[in-house]
Design a protein around this motif. Structure first.
Motif, PDB file in Angstrom:
ATOM      1  N   ALA A  21       4.090   5.985  10.179  1.00 44.24           N
ATOM      2  CA  ALA A  21       4.088   5.493   8.917  1.00 44.24           C
ATOM      3  C   ALA A  21       5.420   4.558   8.713  1.00 44.24           C
ATOM      4  O   ALA A  21       6.509   4.827   9.704  1.00 44.24           O
ATOM      5  N   VAL A  32       5.207   0.807   7.705  1.00 42.93           N
ATOM      6  CA  VAL A  32       5.066  -0.670   7.262  1.00 42.93           C
ATOM      7  C   VAL A  32       4.565  -1.047   6.049  1.00 42.93           C
ATOM      8  O   VAL A  32       3.319  -0.329   5.685  1.00 42.93           O
ATOM      9  N   TYR A  33       5.026  -1.674   5.240  1.00 45.52           N
ATOM     10  CA  TYR A  33       4.865  -1.887   3.968  1.00 45.52           C
ATOM     11  C   TYR A  33       4.271  -3.091   3.553  1.00 45.52           C
ATOM     12  O   TYR A  33       4.709  -4.361   3.680  1.00 45.52           O
ATOM     13  N   GLY A  34       2.848  -3.141   2.881  1.00 43.29           N
ATOM     14  CA  GLY A  34       2.251  -4.373   2.605  1.00 43.29           C
ATOM     15  C   GLY A  34       2.527  -4.374   1.026  1.00 43.29           C
ATOM     16  O   GLY A  34       3.621  -3.935   0.494  1.00 43.29           O
ATOM     17  N   HIS A  82       7.726   5.155   0.233  1.00 45.48           N
ATOM     18  CA  HIS A  82       7.358   5.941   0.989  1.00 45.48           C
ATOM     19  C   HIS A  82       8.375   7.201   0.878  1.00 45.48           C
ATOM     20  O   HIS A  82       7.993   8.280   1.033  1.00 45.48           O
ATOM     21  N   ARG A 133      -4.272  -4.972  15.421  1.00 44.77           N
ATOM     22  CA  ARG A 133      -3.818  -6.023  14.533  1.00 44.77           C
ATOM     23  C   ARG A 133      -5.324  -6.713  14.027  1.00 44.77           C
ATOM     24  O   ARG A 133      -6.372  -6.426  14.801  1.00 44.77           O
ATOM     25  N   LEU A 185      -3.105  -1.653   8.898  1.00 42.95           N
ATOM     26  CA  LEU A 185      -2.311  -0.169   8.100  1.00 42.95           C
ATOM     27  C   LEU A 185      -3.519   0.701   7.730  1.00 42.95           C
ATOM     28  O   LEU A 185      -4.266   0.170   7.044  1.00 42.95           O
ATOM     29  N   ARG A 234      -4.332   4.869   6.043  1.00 37.93           N
ATOM     30  CA  ARG A 234      -3.677   5.472   4.846  1.00 37.93           C
ATOM     31  C   ARG A 234      -4.122   7.020   5.101  1.00 37.93           C
ATOM     32  O   ARG A 234      -5.154   7.289   5.633  1.00 37.93           O
ATOM     33  N   ALA A 238      -1.635   2.303   1.814  1.00 37.61           N
ATOM     34  CA  ALA A 238      -1.741   2.240   3.326  1.00 37.61           C
ATOM     35  C   ALA A 238      -0.648   1.763   4.068  1.00 37.61           C
ATOM     36  O   ALA A 238      -0.167   0.520   3.774  1.00 37.61           O
ATOM     37  N   ARG A 239       0.125   2.261   4.812  1.00 39.68           N
ATOM     38  CA  ARG A 239       1.252   2.044   5.665  1.00 39.68           C
ATOM     39  C   ARG A 239       1.619   2.539   6.837  1.00 39.68           C
ATOM     40  O   ARG A 239       2.549   2.441   7.554  1.00 39.68           O
ATOM     41  N   ILE A 240       0.220   2.825   7.577  1.00 42.55           N
ATOM     42  CA  ILE A 240       0.433   3.528   8.907  1.00 42.55           C
ATOM     43  C   ILE A 240       0.078   2.713   9.986  1.00 42.55           C
ATOM     44  O   ILE A 240      -1.209   2.048  10.029  1.00 42.55           O
ATOM     45  N   VAL A 241       0.748   2.308  11.013  1.00 39.36           N
ATOM     46  CA  VAL A 241       0.186   1.542  12.116  1.00 39.36           C
ATOM     47  C   VAL A 241      -0.333   2.395  13.109  1.00 39.36           C
ATOM     48  O   VAL A 241       0.321   3.565  13.292  1.00 39.36           O
TER      49      VAL A 241
END
Length: 493
Positions: free
Chosen positions: A47, A49-51, A59, A99, A107, A109, A116-119
């Motif tokens: 977790a 990365v912020y869209g 977060h 990617r 991303l 969730r 949704a912030r999870i790579v």
């Protein structure tokens, strides 16, 4: 400084690399092979990365909410503030996160995340990708690597950590150091059902306890809600529910909205307890329905899960699969400050072995890999600024102040018996009576345990010490909060 790092998951590997890059002489000691441990099994991702519409502040709020208000706000602020840099570092070190065709990070969730912030990497093989890349990076340095080495105890000289005692191929040994960083993971094998690999027997926490280090929050054990109900244990990532999969009862009805407004994406402790209760009520496993996601999407997004479920005889693209909870993550551990320092000068702890305060009573999904990377780096940076010595009283290895009753003393100890006792009485659903019974049995076993010689002997002693401390912590915390749930009577799971 001469620095020993014990453990080679994301926290240990990150700490070792940063310490080496800061000019320290580093020896990395690991119980198995380099990269073994829980990190390689992590499916969901990292977790941080912020869209659009998301932020570090959101977060942090999600982390605090999942932790039932018991997370340390300062530690959470550091986690989310430094997360982006650590994820960028992982990319630089060779982790190929998934990617989109235009090159943007994909991303995902998971439960209790508002966005949704999870790579992730390889769909559902994030931990393996991270472990592989960081292990390569360590091997590409002159860091000394000692594999297949069991941590027996810490060496404390004049109140300061000065090395470790080991067991390698049956031979005892000592390694001197100016500082020790513990990154030995959790204690999943306290329980009959766990997602953890075989080596997670609480060795680092037990060694720290014997040395007199402060520990906290051992009662907060997270149970992952969805393990494939097929032996051996295999985790079905929370990201599957994040993509839309649902939990259904024996009649095919979704039941999670009866329990929580977020349904399948409620915090893990809520989902795990709901699954356990539903399975007990219907006398059969709850099922996870991912059929709406389709064959192509499941194979592309979750290739590892897709392969393993099919190998086990399940076609999850066509039919729901049976799932059950299992012990997954320890929120508590060795108490640290914001730089990984423990109450013993010269001793640091990072990753699951540490109690940083980030997770509170219930870890937010995909925060563990992030925590390992963030606080592994911080501990390495803090090596140049040791904390002053503080007095501590070592915990006795044997509880000779506890006299077991005769009938309990006659019960034979085995690791399997301990694991079942913990599962039945110190698991998802706990009662005063069950906890008290478990502690009496555990202390009887501890009083009668023979001296440790082999690795298995030491592991058993460590598990019994951790079990004693865990059940005692659970008895002290009389209210239900997060993963620690007290009720008047046991419900069979």
């Amino acid at each position: 400084m001469n620095v020993i790092v014990v453990g080679s998951g994301i926290a240990g590997l990150t700490a070792a690399l940063h310490a080496h890059e800061s000019g320290h002489v580093v020896t990395l000691v690991t119980k198995g092979a380099l990269g073994d441990g829980s990190t390689g099994f992590a499916q969901g991702g990292v977790a941080g990365v912020y869209g659009a519409g998301d932020s570090a502040q959101r977060h942090a709020r999600d982390t605090m909410d999942a932790g039932a208000g018991l997370s340390d706000e300062a530690a959470v602020s550091i986690l989310v503030a430094e997360g982006a840099a650590r994820i960028a570092e992982l990319i630089t070190r060779g982790v190929a996160f998934d990617r989109s065709p235009d090159g943007q990070l994909l991303l995902g969730r998971e439960a209790a995340h508002s966005h949704a912030r999870i790579v992730h990497a390889g769909g559902d093989a994030t931990g393996a990708a991270i472990s592989r890349a960081l292990s390569y990076a360590v091997r590409d340095t002159d860091i000394t690597i000692v594999e297949e080495a069991f941590l027996v105890d810490l060496m404390i000289v004049d109140g300061v950590a000065r090395g470790i005692r080991t067991l390698i191929d049956g031979a005892s040994g000592e390694l001197d150091a100016d500082a020790v960083i513990l990154a030995t993971g959790g204690a999943g094998h306290l329980y009959a059902h766990t997602t953890n690999p075989a080596g997670t027997t609480g060795d680092g926490i037990a060694a720290a306890l014997r040395a007199g280090a402060a520990v906290a929050d051992l009662e907060f054990v997270q149970f992952h809600p969805t393990i494939l109900d097929s032996s051996p244990a295999f985790l079905i990532s929370e990201a599957v529910r994040g993509e839309g999969a649902t939990l259904i009862d024996s009649d095919g009805r979704r039941f999670m909205f009866d329990v929580h407004p977020d349904g399948e994406l409620a915090p893990r402790d809520v989902v795990s307890r709901a699954i356990a209760r539903q399975a007990a009520a219907q006398g059969s496993p709850v099922r996870l329905d991912a059929t709406m996601l389709g064959t192509t999407m499941l194979a592309r997004r979750f290739p590892t899960i897709d392969r393993v479920t099919r190998e086990r005889g399940f076609d999850w693209a066509r039919e729901p699969i049976p799932v059950t909870p299992a012990a997954h993550y320890l929120m508590g551990g060795i108490v640290t400050d914001l730089d990984g320092r423990t109450s013993i000068p010269g001793l640091f702890a990072v990753g699951e072995v540490a109690r940083t305060g980030v997770h509170g009573a219930n870890r937010l999904a995909s925060n563990s890999l992030l925590e390992g990377a963030v606080f592994g780096a911080r501990a390495a940076a803090a090596l140049v600024a040791p904390a002053p010595a503080t007095a501590s009283t070592p915990v006795r290895a044997w509880r000779d102040d506890i006299l077991p009753s005769n009938h309990l003393a006659a019960l034979p100890f085995s690791r399997a018996a301990l694991q079942q006792l913990m599962w039945d009485h110190v698991g998802l659903l706990r009662t005063d009576e069950g906890l008290a019974h478990a502690r009496e049995v555990i202390r009887a076993w501890r009083a009668g345990l023979d001296a440790s010689h082999s690795v298995a002997d030491h592991e058993d002693a460590n598990l019994l010490l951790l079990a004693d401390e865990t059940v005692s912590a659970a008895l002290r915390r009389t209210e239900s909060v997060g993963a620690h749930f007290r009720e008047p009577a046991l419900i069979g799971v």
